[in-house]
Design a protein around this motif. Structure first.
Motif, PDB file in Angstrom:
ATOM      1  N   CYS A 173     -26.390 -20.371 -39.961  1.00 57.69           N
ATOM      2  CA  CYS A 173     -27.321 -20.770 -41.018  1.00 57.69           C
ATOM      3  C   CYS A 173     -26.619 -20.607 -42.359  1.00 57.69           C
ATOM      4  O   CYS A 173     -25.676 -19.824 -42.508  1.00 57.69           O
ATOM      5  N   PHE A 174     -27.111 -21.354 -43.324  1.00 57.34           N
ATOM      6  CA  PHE A 174     -26.426 -21.389 -44.606  1.00 57.34           C
ATOM      7  C   PHE A 174     -26.515 -20.064 -45.348  1.00 57.34           C
ATOM      8  O   PHE A 174     -25.621 -19.702 -46.113  1.00 57.34           O
ATOM      9  N   THR A 175     -27.582 -19.311 -45.117  1.00 58.43           N
ATOM     10  CA  THR A 175     -27.738 -18.041 -45.814  1.00 58.43           C
ATOM     11  C   THR A 175     -26.586 -17.085 -45.504  1.00 58.43           C
ATOM     12  O   THR A 175     -26.233 -16.252 -46.332  1.00 58.43           O
ATOM     13  N   ASN A 176     -25.999 -17.187 -44.323  1.00 60.58           N
ATOM     14  CA  ASN A 176     -24.874 -16.306 -43.993  1.00 60.58           C
ATOM     15  C   ASN A 176     -23.687 -16.541 -44.915  1.00 60.58           C
ATOM     16  O   ASN A 176     -22.981 -15.601 -45.294  1.00 60.58           O
ATOM     17  N   LEU A 177     -23.452 -17.808 -45.264  1.00 61.16           N
ATOM     18  CA  LEU A 177     -22.375 -18.094 -46.214  1.00 61.16           C
ATOM     19  C   LEU A 177     -22.728 -17.551 -47.598  1.00 61.16           C
ATOM     20  O   LEU A 177     -21.901 -16.940 -48.280  1.00 61.16           O
ATOM     21  N   TRP A 178     -23.978 -17.776 -48.019  1.00 63.29           N
ATOM     22  CA  TRP A 178     -24.414 -17.232 -49.305  1.00 63.29           C
ATOM     23  C   TRP A 178     -24.264 -15.715 -49.319  1.00 63.29           C
ATOM     24  O   TRP A 178     -23.875 -15.123 -50.324  1.00 63.29           O
ATOM     25  N   ALA A 179     -24.564 -15.048 -48.194  1.00 58.83           N
ATOM     26  CA  ALA A 179     -24.488 -13.590 -48.128  1.00 58.83           C
ATOM     27  C   ALA A 179     -23.069 -13.103 -48.410  1.00 58.83           C
ATOM     28  O   ALA A 179     -22.871 -12.117 -49.133  1.00 58.83           O
ATOM     29  N   LEU A 180     -22.071 -13.786 -47.855  1.00 60.82           N
ATOM     30  CA  LEU A 180     -20.684 -13.370 -48.073  1.00 60.82           C
ATOM     31  C   LEU A 180     -20.251 -13.637 -49.510  1.00 60.82           C
ATOM     32  O   LEU A 180     -19.524 -12.830 -50.105  1.00 60.82           O
ATOM     33  N   ILE A 181     -20.670 -14.767 -50.065  1.00 58.94           N
ATOM     34  CA  ILE A 181     -20.353 -15.047 -51.465  1.00 58.94           C
ATOM     35  C   ILE A 181     -21.022 -14.021 -52.364  1.00 58.94           C
ATOM     36  O   ILE A 181     -20.411 -13.488 -53.306  1.00 58.94           O
ATOM     37  N   ASN A 182     -22.285 -13.718 -52.071  1.00 59.49           N
ATOM     38  CA  ASN A 182     -23.027 -12.749 -52.872  1.00 59.49           C
ATOM     39  C   ASN A 182     -22.379 -11.365 -52.806  1.00 59.49           C
ATOM     40  O   ASN A 182     -22.299 -10.648 -53.799  1.00 59.49           O
ATOM     41  N   GLU A 183     -21.908 -10.994 -51.616  1.00 65.66           N
ATOM     42  CA  GLU A 183     -21.231  -9.702 -51.482  1.00 65.66           C
ATOM     43  C   GLU A 183     -19.986  -9.647 -52.360  1.00 65.66           C
ATOM     44  O   GLU A 183     -19.703  -8.633 -53.012  1.00 65.66           O
ATOM     45  N   ALA A 184     -19.240 -10.745 -52.396  1.00 62.86           N
ATOM     46  CA  ALA A 184     -18.038 -10.777 -53.231  1.00 62.86           C
ATOM     47  C   ALA A 184     -18.393 -10.727 -54.714  1.00 62.86           C
ATOM     48  O   ALA A 184     -17.610 -10.210 -55.521  1.00 62.86           O
TER      49      ALA A 184
END
Length: 784
Positions: free
Chosen positions: A397-408
């Motif tokens: 799901c797209f939120t997983n990509l957002w989660a990694l960007i947000n963590e960075a």
């Protein structure tokens, strides 16, 4: 929660008799109609009558039989369709029938029409008969019901020593958790789980010869015994089928209960001692508080991106300055404020320490350049971790990509930290219990939000108060069926939960990634799309086709971005659970606004294989609902609001929501003067409803801070600039599209938030005195 062998199995016979005057969707010929029947509490299969051609008043006279349990909400869905060989069949009539309205032994004939004045109708007979051959073990909290499972083990072997080609075989038990499975003969054993009382059968299909299949009724198999069958196929070699039916797992991994879990209750017992000592000190009480005199005080923080995270640090520092942090039992967060809480709770003793260290770390992350989060090295790392999660079994799901960007964005390196790790910060009652909020909705209606359900996350549990269903936090993301843990997946790092709690900020991320070739282009595009809203309005999620031309960044995520998946998809731990016959009238079951969906159990969340969890900002920017559960009995809520547009708007929306749900909550009615110029603190209470909490509301305002650097300390002319904080909803440096703050703006926001709390000291102390008095009055009245 009840656990018992419960009699009540019945045979429901439905006879589709006839229809009259059905309209034709085809202007040339009469209707070619058939009827479908769906009763998900008895079977996963949708049954269908034969098709009667060229007839507006067809007669079917076909009977269908279902084994049901009377403790369940058994709602039959009947649909009449006009068959069309060239296009999708047209629906003509759809009706629901509650089998719970039938008495034992009753025979009833019903006519269903499109409207009371309609000349078109469908005639159906229903008959209910008790069965005495089985009593089923049910587990229920009065809302949801977990039923018994059976487990079928299947082994396919070659018969004798014959040699031949190894054709592919498909194994199917409709409604099983495993679904269809494909294999070659002799390559292993398989297992299927399905409700024990369903009339299911195992189908074995040869892939090379679809017409050849073996069907085995599961009820015909003796429990616990090995049964060997020979599949008489026309192919060589012959196939031997070994079957063994057993009782499925009994123990539930889903807790069915509407009150706090035992771990939360134990925490509250420890925390009350800390709160009692803190209240005695700050209120200068002469004696110790009795246990039933200790109020429950909570902090509620809204979302607001980097602004919410930063301001919450400042406000918590202000509460610590006043000695009030130890008076608080709960802290709830949504969206951006969850970032602050997840950071702080990495230190098990954070509230017992000076917050200068965590604040300095925060400032370094808020002020750093964000361009590096989309550097090629980072993109490769994101792609690798997303691929690893998919291999483990997590839905893409797209939120997983957002989660990694947000963590960075918020950290220099990946954090191997999980929600359950925060239990260490609660083991002695040394910190308030954090609760994080999300909203579950229907994946196909992301732009309407006619339906939603609050989901709460704590270090102990994740769950839905509406259904009284919770799982240990370390099991969130694992796969469940009928309340049992079917496949345990490793607990996700907390950044993936932060991605859920704050995916409001991912709205235009997909398009920006497609458009951009370089990181700077991405951030320009993303900020431009977000800032196109003149105020901080909630954007609508949209699912579109991918652009024909993709930027270089998008090439790293071709599969994920080409699919354009839902904002969030997580395995549903409610999957397969069914509804109690009286679920709708349960005092803890709350319907959603004016929707009719809550009265349609076949369409509610337990029927969905995946959850669609979103940022609460898509509905109301608040994290308050967990504090309004009657089982938590919160006396005082400190409402920390980080909205730039409307100091009372979100709180008023929350008040409206509570009225619709009949949740005790004070009326939010600021005066015209307060609306025009809100102050640092506002009190809302309902003297006519003592069960409603008192709310102290702290909007994000720059009021007396302009003239005072600290409570009672006027600014010098040289300090005037430090008191100028731009909180405009349009051009503020703290707009939610701003991911990087200047050091000066960061310091201003931290000081403002800290000041606003400290300047409200008398409001806070008076509210705490009232909360203690409220508890004493309740004790004096005695149990109701």
């Amino acid at each position: 929660m009840a656990l018992a062998k419960v009699p009540g199995t019945c045979l429901l016979t439905i006879r589709i008799l006839q229809a009259h005057g059905l309209p034709s969707k085809d202007l040339v010929t009469p209707s070619d109609c058939y009827v479908t029947l769906w009763l998900p509490t008895a079977s996963s299969h949708r049954f269908q009558t034969r098709t009667i051609r060229n007839c507006r008043s067809p007669v079917w006279n076909q009977s269908f039989h279902f084994r049901i349990h009377r403790q369940l909400k058994n709602v039959v869905e009947l649909k009449v369709f006009d068959q069309d060989l060239l296009t999708k069949d047209d629906p003509v009539l759809s009706v629901l029938f509650d089998a719970g309205t039938l008495r034992d032994g009753e025979f009833r004939r019903e006519s269903f029409s499109l409207s009371p004045q309609s000349e078109e109708w469908l005639e159906v007979e229903f008959r209910l008969q008790s069965l005495t051959d089985c009593a089923e073990r049910l587990v229920s909290n009065g809302i949801l019901v977990a039923r018994e499972l059976s487990c079928l083990h299947v082994q396919l072997n070659k018969e004798g020593d014959q040699q031949g080609s190894e054709g592919r075989v498909q194994l199917v038990i409709p409604g099983s958790w495993e679904g269809p499975q494909e294999t070659s003969v002799g390559t292993g054993s398989f297992c299927f789980h399905c409700p024990a009382c369903w009339e299911q059968e195992l189908s074995i299909h040869l892939q090379d010869a679809p017409q050849e299949q073996l069907k085995v009724p599961l009820r015909a198999l003796p429990s616990g015994q090995l049964v060997r069958l020979v599949f008489p196929t026309s192919q060589e070699p012959l196939m031997e089928v070994e079957l063994k039916k057993e009782e499925g797992p009994r123990e539930l991994a889903v807790r069915l209960g509407c009150g706090p879990c035992p771990e939360e209750q134990a925490f509250l017992s420890r925390r009350r001692q800390v709160v009692a000592q803190a209240l005695k000190q700050v209120l200068q009480l002469e004696g110790d508080l009795r246990e039933d005199e200790i109020p429950v005080v909570a902090v509620m923080a809204t979302g607001g991106g980097i602004r919410a995270m930063t301001a919450l640090y400042g406000q918590l520092a202000g509460l610590r300055d006043l000695g009030l942090l130890d008076c608080i039992s709960y802290i709830t967060g949504a969206s951006g404020s969850t970032w602050a809480l997840s950071n702080l709770y990495e230190d098990p003793d954070w509230s017992q320490k000076d917050l200068e260290g965590p604040t300095e770390l925060l400032k370094s992350q808020v002020t750093k350049s964000k361009l590096g989060v989309l550097a090629p090295r980072q993109l490769r790392r994101y792609r690798q971790e997303l691929a690893e999660r998919a291999q483990l079994g997590h839905p893409s799901c797209f939120t997983n990509l957002w989660a990694l960007i947000n963590e960075a964005l918020l950290h220099d390196e990946p954090h191997d930290y999980k929600l359950s790790d925060q239990r260490e910060a609660l083991c002695r009652g040394q910190n308030p219990l954090p609760i994080y909020c999300a909203l579950n909705t229907k994946g196909r209606n992301l732009t309407t939000f006619e339906f939603g359900e609050w989901c709460e996350f704590s270090p102990y549990e994740v769950g839905f108060p509406k259904y009284g269903a919770f799982i240990p936090s370390e099991l969130f993301g694992s796969e469940f069926f009928m309340g049992r843990l079917m496949r345990r997946l490793p607990e996700s790092r907390i950044c993936f939960l932060e991605g859920i709690w704050s995916n409001l900020y991912a709205t235009n991320l997909q398009d920006s990634l497609y458009w951009a070739s370089e990181p700077s282009e991405f951030w320009d595009r993303w900020a431009q799309d977000q800032a196109s809203l003149d105020k901080e309005q909630v954007p609508l999620l949209k699912i579109e086709e991918a652009p024909t031309a993709a930027g270089r960044i998008a090439e790293f995520f071709t599969d994920l971005l080409t699919w354009r998946p839902l904002a969030q998809a997580t395995h549903n731990f409610l999957y397969g659970l069914q509804f109690h016959k009286d679920y709708f009238w349960h005092p803890h079951f709350s319907t959603w606004k004016a929707t009719k969906l809550d009265g349609l159990p076949n369409q509610l969340t337990p029927a969905e294989p995946h959850l669609c969890l979103l940022d609460v900002g898509y509905f109301i920017n608040t994290s308050c609902p967990p504090l309004l559960r009657p089982t938590r009995d919160v006396d005082l809520i400190l409402s920390l609001d980080y909205n730039l547009h409307g100091a009372f708007q979100q709180l008023q929306l929350l008040g409206q929501f509570c009225r619709e749900q009949a949740i005790p909550f004070p009326p939010i009615s600021p005066t015209p003067e307060e609306q025009l110029r809100p102050g640092e603190c506002h009190r809302f209470a309902d003297p006519d409803r003592p069960e409603a909490p008192v709310v102290l509301h702290f909007p994000l305002v720059n009021d007396s801070f302009q003239e005072y650097s600290a409570p009672g300390v006027r600014r010098t002319p040289e300090e005037k600039e430090a008191g100028t904080v731009n909180l405009s909803s349009s051009d503020s440096p703290y707009h939610y599209t701003k991911l990087t703050y200047s050091p000066e703006d960061t310091d201003k926001l931290l000081r403002l938030a800290r000041y606003n709390i400290c300047n409200s000291r008398e409001w806070l102390l008076e509210a705490l005195r009232e909360a203690v008095q409220r508890r004493r009055q309740h004790r004096a009245r005695g149990p109701e």
